[in-house]
Design an enzyme around this catalytic site. Structure first.
Site, short mmCIF file in Angstrom:
data_model
loop_
_atom_site.label_atom_id
_atom_site.label_comp_id
_atom_site.label_asym_id
_atom_site.label_seq_id
_atom_site.Cartn_x
_atom_site.Cartn_y
_atom_site.Cartn_z
N ARG A 35 2.36 12.92 -3.93
CA ARG A 35 2.17 12.11 -2.72
C ARG A 35 1.60 12.92 -1.57
O ARG A 35 0.82 12.39 -0.76
CB ARG A 35 3.51 11.47 -2.32
CG ARG A 35 3.40 10.45 -1.18
CD ARG A 35 4.73 9.72 -0.99
NE ARG A 35 4.61 8.59 -0.08
CZ ARG A 35 4.96 8.62 1.21
NH1 ARG A 35 5.48 9.72 1.72
NH2 ARG A 35 4.82 7.55 1.97
N ILE A 61 0.14 5.21 4.78
CA ILE A 61 0.59 5.29 3.39
C ILE A 61 2.00 4.70 3.39
O ILE A 61 2.82 5.01 4.25
CB ILE A 61 0.57 6.74 2.88
CG1 ILE A 61 0.97 6.81 1.40
CG2 ILE A 61 1.47 7.65 3.70
CD1 ILE A 61 0.80 8.22 0.79
N SER A 62 2.28 3.82 2.47
CA SER A 62 3.53 3.06 2.50
C SER A 62 4.74 3.93 2.19
O SER A 62 4.65 4.96 1.52
CB SER A 62 3.47 1.89 1.51
OG SER A 62 2.49 0.97 1.88
N GLN A 63 5.88 3.48 2.67
CA GLN A 63 7.17 4.08 2.37
C GLN A 63 7.36 4.17 0.85
O GLN A 63 7.08 3.22 0.13
CB GLN A 63 8.25 3.20 2.99
CG GLN A 63 9.68 3.52 2.63
CD GLN A 63 10.61 2.40 3.07
OE1 GLN A 63 10.16 1.30 3.40
NE2 GLN A 63 11.89 2.67 3.08
#
Length: 218
Positions: A35, A61-63
């Site tokens: 990530r 960028i999503s959780q």
């Protein structure tokens, strides 16, 4: 960041599995995708926290938990075709690709599409990234086994359901009357009918229309 795998394993254990995600395929994929490499270098130390993070152009960028939860609801099998609406950093597409899905991803901001394409190619993820806002003139025809929308939609776009194979799934953060957003899951039956369910409350950046050659720089 040489110890990223141990950080990823901890993220999966403490942020994702502990909150109820049970799909072994999803957990394995989330632990295998670096990530931190989907973020600018200045933010890489924060890659493993349970939070969305900025990627430029007023996007995030999503959780990690939300990526895992939406992926679990989509439930892509190896070899299935998935259409993603909103490439962003490319992280969600990488997780789907790591699960063996054949991913086509649309991104309306050209600079993000270019960066994501190069990043995914460089990391060995086989994802087709298209500069598109999903308008009829610049979207793939499908059909697809799954469609996942990674920005908050004010309402369902009919074509998302229309491009699904029978048995296909649609996952989208959808605005609700009470305020905020909830994850909406639609399953298309063999007869072409829809089975709809609601899931977690969430918060995503808004889904916008119109292709942009250059972002706002936000």
């Amino acid at each position: 960041m040489t110890q990223w795998r141990s950080l990823a394993e901890r993220m999966v254990r403490e942020q994702i599995k502990a909150r109820g995600v049970r799909s072994e395929a999803v957990l394995e994929a989330m632990g295998s995708v670096p990530r931190h490499l989907f973020l600018d270098e200045a933010l890489r130390e924060s890659a493993w926290i349970d939070s969305p993070l900025p990627i430029g152009e007023d996007q995030t960028i999503s959780q990690p938990y939300m990526v895992a939860r939406m992926t679990e609801l989509l439930s892509p099998a190896r070899g299935e075709s998935v259409l993603e609406i909103g490439t962003g950093s490319g992280y969600q597409a990488a997780v789907l690709s790591a699960m063996g899905a054949k991913v086509t991803s649309l991104e309306r901001i050209a600079s993000l599409a270019d960066r994501a394409r190069k990043r995914l190619d460089g990391l060995g993820f086989d994802v087709r990234v298209i500069w598109s806002d999903g308008s009829p003139e610049n979207r793939p025809g499908g059909p697809f086994d799954g469609v996942i929308v990674t920005a908050a939609a004010p309402e369902l776009d009919e074509w998302w359901s229309e491009v699904l194979f029978p048995g296909g799934r649609l996952v989208v953060p959808l605005s609700v009357v009470s305020g905020g957003q909830r994850i909406f899951l639609r399953k298309k039956t063999a007869a072409g009918e829809y089975e709809d369910t609601w899931h977690d409350y969430c918060r995503f950046v808004p889904l916008l229309k119109g292709r942009m050659e250059k972002g706002s720089g936000g």
